[in-house]
Design a protein around this motif. Sequence first.
Motif, PDB file in Angstrom:
ATOM      1  N   LEU A 232      60.426 -23.214  64.994  1.00 30.00           N
ATOM      2  CA  LEU A 232      59.658 -21.975  64.961  1.00 30.00           C
ATOM      3  C   LEU A 232      60.399 -20.803  65.620  1.00 30.00           C
ATOM      4  O   LEU A 232      59.781 -19.810  65.992  1.00 30.00           O
ATOM      5  CB  LEU A 232      58.316 -22.185  65.676  1.00 30.00           C
ATOM      6  N   LEU A 233      61.713 -20.931  65.742  1.00 29.66           N
ATOM      7  CA  LEU A 233      62.468 -19.897  66.430  1.00 29.66           C
ATOM      8  C   LEU A 233      62.371 -18.546  65.732  1.00 29.66           C
ATOM      9  O   LEU A 233      62.297 -17.504  66.394  1.00 29.66           O
ATOM     10  CB  LEU A 233      63.936 -20.316  66.561  1.00 29.66           C
ATOM     11  N   TRP A 234      62.376 -18.553  64.391  1.00 30.97           N
ATOM     12  CA  TRP A 234      62.289 -17.280  63.668  1.00 30.97           C
ATOM     13  C   TRP A 234      60.935 -16.624  63.874  1.00 30.97           C
ATOM     14  O   TRP A 234      60.825 -15.403  63.995  1.00 30.97           O
ATOM     15  CB  TRP A 234      62.561 -17.468  62.175  1.00 30.97           C
ATOM     16  N   PHE A 235      59.889 -17.461  63.910  1.00 28.65           N
ATOM     17  CA  PHE A 235      58.548 -16.923  64.192  1.00 28.65           C
ATOM     18  C   PHE A 235      58.508 -16.327  65.591  1.00 28.65           C
ATOM     19  O   PHE A 235      58.030 -15.201  65.795  1.00 28.65           O
ATOM     20  CB  PHE A 235      57.502 -18.034  64.057  1.00 28.65           C
ATOM     21  N   MET A 236      59.037 -17.065  66.557  1.00 25.42           N
ATOM     22  CA  MET A 236      59.064 -16.556  67.928  1.00 25.42           C
ATOM     23  C   MET A 236      59.899 -15.282  68.021  1.00 25.42           C
ATOM     24  O   MET A 236      59.522 -14.331  68.705  1.00 25.42           O
ATOM     25  CB  MET A 236      59.624 -17.623  68.870  1.00 25.42           C
ATOM     26  N   ALA A 237      61.031 -15.278  67.302  1.00 31.67           N
ATOM     27  CA  ALA A 237      61.909 -14.099  67.338  1.00 31.67           C
ATOM     28  C   ALA A 237      61.199 -12.877  66.763  1.00 31.67           C
ATOM     29  O   ALA A 237      61.362 -11.756  67.272  1.00 31.67           O
ATOM     30  CB  ALA A 237      63.187 -14.378  66.558  1.00 31.67           C
ATOM     31  N   THR A 238      60.400 -13.073  65.712  1.00 29.62           N
ATOM     32  CA  THR A 238      59.671 -11.955  65.108  1.00 29.62           C
ATOM     33  C   THR A 238      58.662 -11.376  66.086  1.00 29.62           C
ATOM     34  O   THR A 238      58.566 -10.153  66.263  1.00 29.62           O
ATOM     35  CB  THR A 238      58.958 -12.410  63.826  1.00 29.62           C
ATOM     36  N   VAL A 239      57.899 -12.255  66.739  1.00 33.74           N
ATOM     37  CA  VAL A 239      56.913 -11.801  67.716  1.00 33.74           C
ATOM     38  C   VAL A 239      57.604 -11.099  68.887  1.00 33.74           C
ATOM     39  O   VAL A 239      57.194 -10.004  69.308  1.00 33.74           O
ATOM     40  CB  VAL A 239      56.057 -12.979  68.225  1.00 33.74           C
ATOM     41  N   MET A 240      58.653 -11.722  69.410  1.00 33.32           N
ATOM     42  CA  MET A 240      59.340 -11.150  70.564  1.00 33.32           C
ATOM     43  C   MET A 240      59.981  -9.808  70.217  1.00 33.32           C
ATOM     44  O   MET A 240      59.982  -8.881  71.044  1.00 33.32           O
ATOM     45  CB  MET A 240      60.402 -12.122  71.079  1.00 33.32           C
ATOM     46  N   ALA A 241      60.523  -9.678  68.996  1.00 33.85           N
ATOM     47  CA  ALA A 241      61.111  -8.405  68.580  1.00 33.85           C
ATOM     48  C   ALA A 241      60.050  -7.309  68.562  1.00 33.85           C
ATOM     49  O   ALA A 241      60.279  -6.188  69.033  1.00 33.85           O
ATOM     50  CB  ALA A 241      61.767  -8.542  67.206  1.00 33.85           C
ATOM     51  N   GLY A 242      58.879  -7.625  68.006  1.00 37.16           N
ATOM     52  CA  GLY A 242      57.794  -6.643  67.982  1.00 37.16           C
ATOM     53  C   GLY A 242      57.345  -6.252  69.374  1.00 37.16           C
ATOM     54  O   GLY A 242      57.129  -5.065  69.670  1.00 37.16           O
ATOM     55  N   LEU A 243      57.207  -7.249  70.265  1.00 40.09           N
ATOM     56  CA  LEU A 243      56.784  -6.970  71.631  1.00 40.09           C
ATOM     57  C   LEU A 243      57.821  -6.114  72.369  1.00 40.09           C
ATOM     58  O   LEU A 243      57.466  -5.195  73.118  1.00 40.09           O
ATOM     59  CB  LEU A 243      56.555  -8.276  72.389  1.00 40.09           C
ATOM     60  N   LEU A 244      59.101  -6.418  72.151  1.00 41.80           N
ATOM     61  CA  LEU A 244      60.153  -5.649  72.812  1.00 41.80           C
ATOM     62  C   LEU A 244      60.189  -4.210  72.311  1.00 41.80           C
ATOM     63  O   LEU A 244      60.402  -3.277  73.090  1.00 41.80           O
ATOM     64  CB  LEU A 244      61.508  -6.324  72.593  1.00 41.80           C
ATOM     65  N   ILE A 245      59.997  -4.023  71.008  1.00 41.74           N
ATOM     66  CA  ILE A 245      59.966  -2.662  70.466  1.00 41.74           C
ATOM     67  C   ILE A 245      58.831  -1.869  71.104  1.00 41.74           C
ATOM     68  O   ILE A 245      58.996  -0.714  71.511  1.00 41.74           O
ATOM     69  CB  ILE A 245      59.828  -2.689  68.933  1.00 41.74           C
ATOM     70  N   HIS A 246      57.669  -2.501  71.217  1.00 36.45           N
ATOM     71  CA  HIS A 246      56.521  -1.801  71.802  1.00 36.45           C
ATOM     72  C   HIS A 246      56.746  -1.538  73.289  1.00 36.45           C
ATOM     73  O   HIS A 246      56.412  -0.459  73.793  1.00 36.45           O
ATOM     74  CB  HIS A 246      55.253  -2.634  71.596  1.00 36.45           C
ATOM     75  N   LEU A 247      57.331  -2.525  73.984  1.00 37.82           N
ATOM     76  CA  LEU A 247      57.524  -2.420  75.435  1.00 37.82           C
ATOM     77  C   LEU A 247      58.657  -1.469  75.798  1.00 37.82           C
ATOM     78  O   LEU A 247      58.542  -0.684  76.750  1.00 37.82           O
ATOM     79  CB  LEU A 247      57.808  -3.804  76.012  1.00 37.82           C
ATOM     80  N   MET A 248      59.743  -1.515  75.043  1.00 37.52           N
ATOM     81  CA  MET A 248      60.950  -0.795  75.431  1.00 37.52           C
ATOM     82  C   MET A 248      61.169   0.511  74.667  1.00 37.52           C
ATOM     83  O   MET A 248      62.021   1.314  75.061  1.00 37.52           O
ATOM     84  CB  MET A 248      62.189  -1.694  75.231  1.00 37.52           C
ATOM     85  N   VAL A 249      60.430   0.722  73.576  1.00 40.05           N
ATOM     86  CA  VAL A 249      60.623   1.936  72.776  1.00 40.05           C
ATOM     87  C   VAL A 249      59.341   2.769  72.718  1.00 40.05           C
ATOM     88  O   VAL A 249      59.308   3.914  73.204  1.00 40.05           O
ATOM     89  CB  VAL A 249      61.097   1.588  71.345  1.00 40.05           C
ATOM     90  N   THR A 250      58.281   2.212  72.140  1.00 39.03           N
ATOM     91  CA  THR A 250      57.060   2.984  71.908  1.00 39.03           C
ATOM     92  C   THR A 250      56.448   3.513  73.200  1.00 39.03           C
ATOM     93  O   THR A 250      56.231   4.723  73.360  1.00 39.03           O
ATOM     94  CB  THR A 250      56.023   2.129  71.159  1.00 39.03           C
ATOM     95  N   LEU A 251      56.152   2.615  74.129  1.00 37.70           N
ATOM     96  CA  LEU A 251      55.476   3.031  75.359  1.00 37.70           C
ATOM     97  C   LEU A 251      56.348   3.915  76.250  1.00 37.70           C
ATOM     98  O   LEU A 251      55.852   4.916  76.797  1.00 37.70           O
ATOM     99  CB  LEU A 251      54.984   1.793  76.116  1.00 37.70           C
ATOM    100  N   PRO A 252      57.657   3.619  76.425  1.00 41.90           N
ATOM    101  CA  PRO A 252      58.490   4.554  77.193  1.00 41.90           C
ATOM    102  C   PRO A 252      58.569   5.951  76.580  1.00 41.90           C
ATOM    103  O   PRO A 252      58.630   6.947  77.314  1.00 41.90           O
ATOM    104  CB  PRO A 252      59.864   3.867  77.205  1.00 41.90           C
ATOM    105  N   LEU A 253      58.579   6.040  75.240  1.00 40.80           N
ATOM    106  CA  LEU A 253      58.600   7.361  74.609  1.00 40.80           C
ATOM    107  C   LEU A 253      57.329   8.141  74.927  1.00 40.80           C
ATOM    108  O   LEU A 253      57.365   9.360  75.140  1.00 40.80           O
ATOM    109  CB  LEU A 253      58.769   7.221  73.091  1.00 40.80           C
ATOM    110  N   LEU A 254      56.198   7.442  74.967  1.00 35.82           N
ATOM    111  CA  LEU A 254      54.941   8.101  75.327  1.00 35.82           C
ATOM    112  C   LEU A 254      54.978   8.580  76.778  1.00 35.82           C
ATOM    113  O   LEU A 254      54.455   9.659  77.102  1.00 35.82           O
ATOM    114  CB  LEU A 254      53.771   7.151  75.103  1.00 35.82           C
ATOM    115  N   LEU A 255      55.571   7.770  77.644  1.00 30.30           N
ATOM    116  CA  LEU A 255      55.725   8.194  79.043  1.00 30.30           C
ATOM    117  C   LEU A 255      56.594   9.443  79.141  1.00 30.30           C
ATOM    118  O   LEU A 255      56.298  10.366  79.897  1.00 30.30           O
ATOM    119  CB  LEU A 255      56.349   7.070  79.868  1.00 30.30           C
TER     120      LEU A 255
END
Length: 438
Positions: A232-255
């Motif tokens: 299930l590594l690809w599934f985990m990678a997909t979830v983690m990629a989405g979480l990282l984008i939200h954590l490291m890109v979307t929310l910091p840009l709002l800040l």
Amino acid sequence: MRNPLRWPSHIQILVALISGAAVGPLLAGEQGLIGPALGEGLAQVGQLFLSALKMLVIPLIMASIIAGLNQEGSRSPLGRMGWTTLVFYIATGLIAVTVAIVLANWIRPGELNGVPLAAQIGLQTLPGDLDPTLLSGQQHIALFLQRLVPSNLVEAAVEGQLLGLILFSLLFGLALRRLHGAAAETQVRFWTGLNQVMLAITDGIMRLAPVGIFALIAAMTARTGFSAAGPLLWFMATVMAGLLIHLMVTLPLLLRWIARVPPRRHFQAMMPALLMAFSTSSSAATLPVTMDCLERRAGVSRRTAGFVLPLGATVNMDGTALFECVVVLFVAQLYGIDLTLAQQALVLAVALLTSFGVAGIPSASLVSIAMILSVLGLPLEALGLVLGVDRILDMSRTAVNVFGDTVGAVVVARLEGEQEILIESPDVREHRLREQGD
């Protein structure tokens, strides 16, 4: 060498996290180098620490909301703060689920070279204790409304249904704002004092956080090890990629763009709460720590933190909504089912709605995912695959949920005119406040 007891709190927690992960495998199984008995003892210590945090949640939520709504000098229009908070949470949730759908369609974790993986993976049935009664969309809305307005507030609090408790606290605080004279003054002093007492207890318990987190992580790795991912590594990678984008890109840009504060400094301020969320997989248990970080390390007022955070801990579940979308599309891809654009839009909407009010406890989102699968007519048995790797993903999405709450609080505080936010290093501010005895 500097005394470890004088290290910043987030460094102590990080060391405990790494140490627990290293010690856990030594406790695994009958052949463990240290022995399973010690592992069970650590599990009990970890649960005691988690229970101590959960013990604070209900009085802290009520006191922080009611006191926050009636803090001296807090007579700016409450409606503006409420609407700002709601719009922020809905907007960030929509961004999160959109990212999830785009990534799931691009990576396609349920396929290998275009071939669905269902036939190649031994699907397990969903355990009976997680098999929910299949609900229609109308029934789910009715259940949501019942939890929003419970017939027995005490029973709802005991069962951890915080939506009703938050609504009651909001109504109580709003009604108290309309009172005048001695009665109002007595009530405000009581709830303000209770809030200060709960924060003091939180501070005391947090001094034991490294011990509790070490025990929790050691016990978890002793049970599951590090090989649960498997195919299930690809599934985990997909979830983690989405979480990282939200954590490291979307929310910091709002800040940066809206709150106009340094994202790096905010990450530093919230590190104890992020590590706590990651360790416990419980946004509810992390709430006292999150409030402490926002007030002591970031400089957000108690009024704003007390209003925004308890609400966010229940309705702002960006990481959970993102995870739900990826799981549903993953299951559809496993069976070679191509969801139409309309069906994917339905997944987006339902995931966002069902993430509101998800219990802030480990793996609570699995029931919501089962509901979405049943609405689309997809097999529930594929959820058995997700259970094998859910723990690490649950830890990660909880951290994203908590960070989203803190970003919302900072954005709302800045829009409300607060200026003393993140103007100095979080560790410097915390040390200064401790010296002042605040």
